[in-house]
Design an enzyme around this catalytic site. Structure first.
Site, PDB file in Angstrom:
ATOM      1  N   HIS A  46       0.877  -1.182   0.000  1.00  0.00           N
ATOM      2  CA  HIS A  46       0.000   0.000   0.000  1.00  0.00           C
ATOM      3  C   HIS A  46       0.909   1.225   0.000  1.00  0.00           C
ATOM      4  O   HIS A  46       1.007   1.931   0.999  1.00  0.00           O
ATOM      5  CB  HIS A  46      -0.879   0.019   1.246  1.00  0.00           C
ATOM      6  CG  HIS A  46      -1.967  -1.009   1.275  1.00  0.00           C
ATOM      7  ND1 HIS A  46      -1.755  -2.338   1.527  1.00  0.00           N
ATOM      8  CD2 HIS A  46      -3.311  -0.888   1.074  1.00  0.00           C
ATOM      9  CE1 HIS A  46      -2.904  -2.999   1.503  1.00  0.00           C
ATOM     10  NE2 HIS A  46      -3.868  -2.144   1.231  1.00  0.00           N
TER      11      HIS A  46
ATOM     12  N   TRP B 213      -4.740   5.555  -0.202  1.00  0.00           N
ATOM     13  CA  TRP B 213      -6.175   5.788  -0.433  1.00  0.00           C
ATOM     14  C   TRP B 213      -6.466   7.246  -0.821  1.00  0.00           C
ATOM     15  O   TRP B 213      -7.611   7.661  -0.795  1.00  0.00           O
ATOM     16  CB  TRP B 213      -6.974   5.441   0.829  1.00  0.00           C
ATOM     17  CG  TRP B 213      -6.953   3.983   1.199  1.00  0.00           C
ATOM     18  CD1 TRP B 213      -7.890   3.046   0.869  1.00  0.00           C
ATOM     19  CD2 TRP B 213      -5.980   3.300   1.996  1.00  0.00           C
ATOM     20  NE1 TRP B 213      -7.538   1.830   1.399  1.00  0.00           N
ATOM     21  CE2 TRP B 213      -6.374   1.937   2.092  1.00  0.00           C
ATOM     22  CE3 TRP B 213      -4.796   3.680   2.625  1.00  0.00           C
ATOM     23  CZ2 TRP B 213      -5.638   0.983   2.806  1.00  0.00           C
ATOM     24  CZ3 TRP B 213      -4.063   2.721   3.330  1.00  0.00           C
ATOM     25  CH2 TRP B 213      -4.485   1.398   3.412  1.00  0.00           C
TER      26      TRP B 213
ATOM     27  N   GLU C 196      -6.239  -4.774  -6.215  1.00  0.00           N
ATOM     28  CA  GLU C 196      -7.599  -4.205  -6.327  1.00  0.00           C
ATOM     29  C   GLU C 196      -7.626  -3.067  -7.346  1.00  0.00           C
ATOM     30  O   GLU C 196      -8.253  -2.031  -7.138  1.00  0.00           O
ATOM     31  CB  GLU C 196      -8.099  -3.766  -4.941  1.00  0.00           C
ATOM     32  CG  GLU C 196      -8.128  -4.945  -3.972  1.00  0.00           C
ATOM     33  CD  GLU C 196      -8.607  -4.635  -2.557  1.00  0.00           C
ATOM     34  OE1 GLU C 196      -8.884  -3.466  -2.258  1.00  0.00           O
ATOM     35  OE2 GLU C 196      -8.702  -5.575  -1.761  1.00  0.00           O
TER      36      GLU C 196
ATOM     37  N   TRP D 264     -10.396   3.208  -5.115  1.00  0.00           N
ATOM     38  CA  TRP D 264     -10.001   3.687  -3.781  1.00  0.00           C
ATOM     39  C   TRP D 264      -8.492   3.889  -3.629  1.00  0.00           C
ATOM     40  O   TRP D 264      -8.055   4.592  -2.743  1.00  0.00           O
ATOM     41  CB  TRP D 264     -10.536   2.756  -2.681  1.00  0.00           C
ATOM     42  CG  TRP D 264     -10.409   1.292  -2.950  1.00  0.00           C
ATOM     43  CD1 TRP D 264      -9.377   0.488  -2.609  1.00  0.00           C
ATOM     44  CD2 TRP D 264     -11.373   0.460  -3.616  1.00  0.00           C
ATOM     45  NE1 TRP D 264      -9.628  -0.804  -3.027  1.00  0.00           N
ATOM     46  CE2 TRP D 264     -10.846  -0.854  -3.631  1.00  0.00           C
ATOM     47  CE3 TRP D 264     -12.627   0.696  -4.197  1.00  0.00           C
ATOM     48  CZ2 TRP D 264     -11.513  -1.930  -4.214  1.00  0.00           C
ATOM     49  CZ3 TRP D 264     -13.293  -0.376  -4.774  1.00  0.00           C
ATOM     50  CH2 TRP D 264     -12.744  -1.666  -4.772  1.00  0.00           C
TER      51      TRP D 264
ATOM     52  N   TYR E  56     -14.915  -9.757  -0.285  1.00  0.00           N
ATOM     53  CA  TYR E  56     -15.298  -9.763   1.125  1.00  0.00           C
ATOM     54  C   TYR E  56     -16.809  -9.910   1.233  1.00  0.00           C
ATOM     55  O   TYR E  56     -17.545  -9.348   0.416  1.00  0.00           O
ATOM     56  CB  TYR E  56     -14.871  -8.449   1.792  1.00  0.00           C
ATOM     57  CG  TYR E  56     -13.372  -8.407   2.040  1.00  0.00           C
ATOM     58  CD1 TYR E  56     -12.840  -8.753   3.274  1.00  0.00           C
ATOM     59  CD2 TYR E  56     -12.487  -8.063   1.007  1.00  0.00           C
ATOM     60  CE1 TYR E  56     -11.464  -8.749   3.482  1.00  0.00           C
ATOM     61  CE2 TYR E  56     -11.112  -8.062   1.216  1.00  0.00           C
ATOM     62  CZ  TYR E  56     -10.610  -8.403   2.462  1.00  0.00           C
ATOM     63  OH  TYR E  56      -9.253  -8.408   2.680  1.00  0.00           O
TER      64      TYR E  56
ATOM     65  N   GLU F  13      -7.284 -12.331  -1.758  1.00  0.00           N
ATOM     66  CA  GLU F  13      -7.719 -11.850  -0.438  1.00  0.00           C
ATOM     67  C   GLU F  13      -9.187 -12.189  -0.302  1.00  0.00           C
ATOM     68  O   GLU F  13      -9.954 -12.019  -1.251  1.00  0.00           O
ATOM     69  CB  GLU F  13      -7.661 -10.310  -0.375  1.00  0.00           C
ATOM     70  CG  GLU F  13      -6.529  -9.695   0.349  1.00  0.00           C
ATOM     71  CD  GLU F  13      -6.662  -8.161   0.392  1.00  0.00           C
ATOM     72  OE1 GLU F  13      -7.681  -7.642   0.867  1.00  0.00           O
ATOM     73  OE2 GLU F  13      -5.727  -7.492  -0.061  1.00  0.00           O
TER      74      GLU F  13
ATOM     75  N   TRP G 210      -7.674 -12.110   5.120  1.00  0.00           N
ATOM     76  CA  TRP G 210      -7.014 -10.866   5.532  1.00  0.00           C
ATOM     77  C   TRP G 210      -6.720 -10.890   7.032  1.00  0.00           C
ATOM     78  O   TRP G 210      -7.007 -11.864   7.723  1.00  0.00           O
ATOM     79  CB  TRP G 210      -7.866  -9.667   5.090  1.00  0.00           C
ATOM     80  CG  TRP G 210      -7.117  -8.371   5.115  1.00  0.00           C
ATOM     81  CD1 TRP G 210      -7.445  -7.265   5.826  1.00  0.00           C
ATOM     82  CD2 TRP G 210      -5.895  -8.072   4.413  1.00  0.00           C
ATOM     83  NE1 TRP G 210      -6.490  -6.283   5.614  1.00  0.00           N
ATOM     84  CE2 TRP G 210      -5.532  -6.760   4.758  1.00  0.00           C
ATOM     85  CE3 TRP G 210      -5.073  -8.788   3.539  1.00  0.00           C
ATOM     86  CZ2 TRP G 210      -4.392  -6.129   4.271  1.00  0.00           C
ATOM     87  CZ3 TRP G 210      -3.920  -8.166   3.044  1.00  0.00           C
ATOM     88  CH2 TRP G 210      -3.595  -6.854   3.407  1.00  0.00           C
ATOM     89  N   ARG G 211      -6.143  -9.841   7.531  1.00  0.00           N
ATOM     90  CA  ARG G 211      -5.465  -9.854   8.834  1.00  0.00           C
ATOM     91  C   ARG G 211      -6.398  -9.832  10.060  1.00  0.00           C
ATOM     92  O   ARG G 211      -7.472  -9.229  10.026  1.00  0.00           O
ATOM     93  CB  ARG G 211      -4.490  -8.678   8.898  1.00  0.00           C
ATOM     94  CG  ARG G 211      -5.149  -7.318   8.895  1.00  0.00           C
ATOM     95  CD  ARG G 211      -4.180  -6.213   8.559  1.00  0.00           C
ATOM     96  NE  ARG G 211      -4.720  -4.910   8.993  1.00  0.00           N
ATOM     97  CZ  ARG G 211      -4.317  -4.292  10.091  1.00  0.00           C
ATOM     98  NH1 ARG G 211      -3.377  -4.804  10.840  1.00  0.00           N
ATOM     99  NH2 ARG G 211      -4.848  -3.137  10.445  1.00  0.00           N
TER     100      ARG G 211
HETATM  101  C1  BMA Z   1      -6.885  -2.660   5.221  1.00  0.00           C
HETATM  102  C2  BMA Z   1      -7.124  -2.692   6.707  1.00  0.00           C
HETATM  103  C3  BMA Z   1      -6.268  -1.640   7.333  1.00  0.00           C
HETATM  104  C4  BMA Z   1      -4.806  -1.846   6.935  1.00  0.00           C
HETATM  105  C5  BMA Z   1      -4.662  -1.931   5.416  1.00  0.00           C
HETATM  106  C6  BMA Z   1      -3.247  -2.221   4.952  1.00  0.00           C
HETATM  107  O1  BMA Z   1      -7.680  -3.601   4.576  1.00  0.00           O
HETATM  108  O2  BMA Z   1      -6.792  -3.959   7.249  1.00  0.00           O
HETATM  109  O3  BMA Z   1      -6.400  -1.710   8.738  1.00  0.00           O
HETATM  110  O4  BMA Z   1      -4.010  -0.802   7.403  1.00  0.00           O
HETATM  111  O5  BMA Z   1      -5.524  -2.926   4.940  1.00  0.00           O
HETATM  112  O6  BMA Z   1      -2.769  -3.464   5.383  1.00  0.00           O
END
Ligand code: BMA
Length: 378
Positions: free
Chosen positions: A129, A140, A191, A196, A262, A299, A330-331
């Site tokens: 990113h 973004w 993406e 975005w 998602y 993802e 994802w995280r």
């Molecule tokens: C997004 C979220 C944010 C994160 C970003 C980059 O989807 O998870 O919290 O900072 O990804 O990993």
């Protein structure tokens, strides 16, 4: 006459040899000089898509729903007893020389986690990113002319090159125990059909994006001589083959074709999600097959996992009819300062964790022990 016949026969044989060597030309990735491990991974991921899919998780070893930096810990392992087969990591902020990434993961720890996951036979994928190079804003924050400004001849091309140099240095520091480079799936400009990020959707023309892709691959591969990368072309959800390919940089520039999707945090909408997920997977498989690419779910997630049987009744149920090489959740960021939360894999005791164990036990889902047996790199 006889000589003519011999000549004709000889020419025929030459043609046959030429044709058969063309027909059997080896299947190599975007980088013809890719390392042996990278080529093995590439070929293996192709055959894997028929058997099952590698399960992946972003930032898995760094933190979980309610813990951070506990050696050996992983939310996936807490619930299933096994690690994921694929690990996602993120380079955002490396371009600014920060010690930690956009999600506070220290880059030196990240390198260690990458080496650890690879040593267990796992696969590494990396996203970036990166800030807006024209304005200095975050990824973004699009601004007109950003992509054009970093292309060769643009006012920010030198800056962008210097950012790629930092990415290259990070990648060059990823080596296995025998000194071999650790193969990485690079998810460039992910993406890219959404608007975005500064590189996506209406923020640049399809042609500008393609040029940026070509420049970036060329720079990393041919100038920095990085030969342990597979390149993933990664859209968000999409509705037609044409839409998917609008920004596609060309078959010779892409190894993996994927998309992100998602599910909205609303059980009532599960049906819609399943339908769209199914349809998009069908389109992806068709595209990948026609172009000899590796199909992947780059993802996915259902934040909060409020449906306790989501893993088997929605996610796996839909994937059953499809062939992809991997799927990455994802995280598990957990609770954030503003009271919101983010997690896509259950932690111990979370309501979908029993179902996640069922998902884990299904023969189509491949976690670390399966990945180890697959010998993805040799
Ligand atoms: C997004 C979220 C944010 C994160 C970003 C980059 O989807 O998870 O919290 O900072 O990804 O990993």
């Amino acid at each position: 006459m006889a000589i003519r016949r011999i000549r004709l026969a000889f020419a025929g044989i030459l043609l046959l040899v030429a044709f058969s060597s063309f027909a059997q030309s080896p299947d190599v990735p975007v980088d013809p000089h890719a390392t042996g491990e990278t080529i093995h991974l590439y070929r293996h991921l192709k055959t894997l898509a028929g058997k099952g899919f590698l399960f992946g998780h972003q930032d898995d070893l760094a933190y979980g729903f309610n813990w951070k930096y506990i050696p050996g810990r992983s939310d996936v392992k807490d619930v299933t007893g096994d690690y994921p087969a694929l690990y996602g990591w993120e380079l955002g902020r490396i371009e600014l020389d920060h010690a930690v990434n956009i999600d506070s993961v220290p880059f030196d720890k990240m390198k260690q986690f990458i080496r650890e996951g690879y040593a267990r036979g796992g696969v590494i994928t990396i996203s970036w990113h990166l800030n807006n190079p024209l304005t200095g804003g975050v990824a973004w924050q699009p601004a007109p002319g950003t992509v054009a400004s970093i292309l060769p001849g643009g006012e920010k091309n030198a800056l962008y090159r210097s950012w790629l140099d930092k990415v290259a240095a990070f990648l060059q520091d990823l080596k296995g125990e025998h000194g071999e480079y650790i193969p990485v799936i690079l998810r460039l400009f992910h993406e890219l059909n959404g608007s975005w990020f500064w590189w996506g959707g209406k923020n640049c023309s399809p042609d500008e994006l393609k040029q940026l892709w070509h420049f970036t691959v060329h720079y990393l591969r041919d100038e920095k001589k990085i030969h342990h990368l597979l390149y993933a072309y990664n859209t968000d959800r999409f509705s037609s083959e044409e839409a998917y390919l609008e920004r596609y940089p060309g078959d010779e520039w892409v190894d993996i074709t994927g998309f992100d999707i998602y599910q909205a945090n609303n059980i009532a909408k599960s049906g819609d999600f399943q339908q769209e997920f199914d349809k998009t997977l069908t389109l992806l498989e068709k595209i990948a097959l026609a172009r000899n690419k590796i199909p992947a779910l780059t993802e996915f997630g259902y934040n909060g996992l409020a449906d306790s049987s989501w893993w088997t009744s929605t996610f796996l149920q839909t994937l059953r009819g499809h062939k992809i090489a991997y799927a990455m959740a994802w995280r598990n960021a957990g609770y954030k300062k503003d009271g919101s939360y983010e997690f896509y894999v259950p932690y111990k005791g979370q309501s979908s964790s029993d179902d996640f164990v069922k998902f884990y036990k299904d023969s189509r889902t491949l976690f670390q022990r399966d990945a180890w047996k697959e010998k993805l790199y040799f």
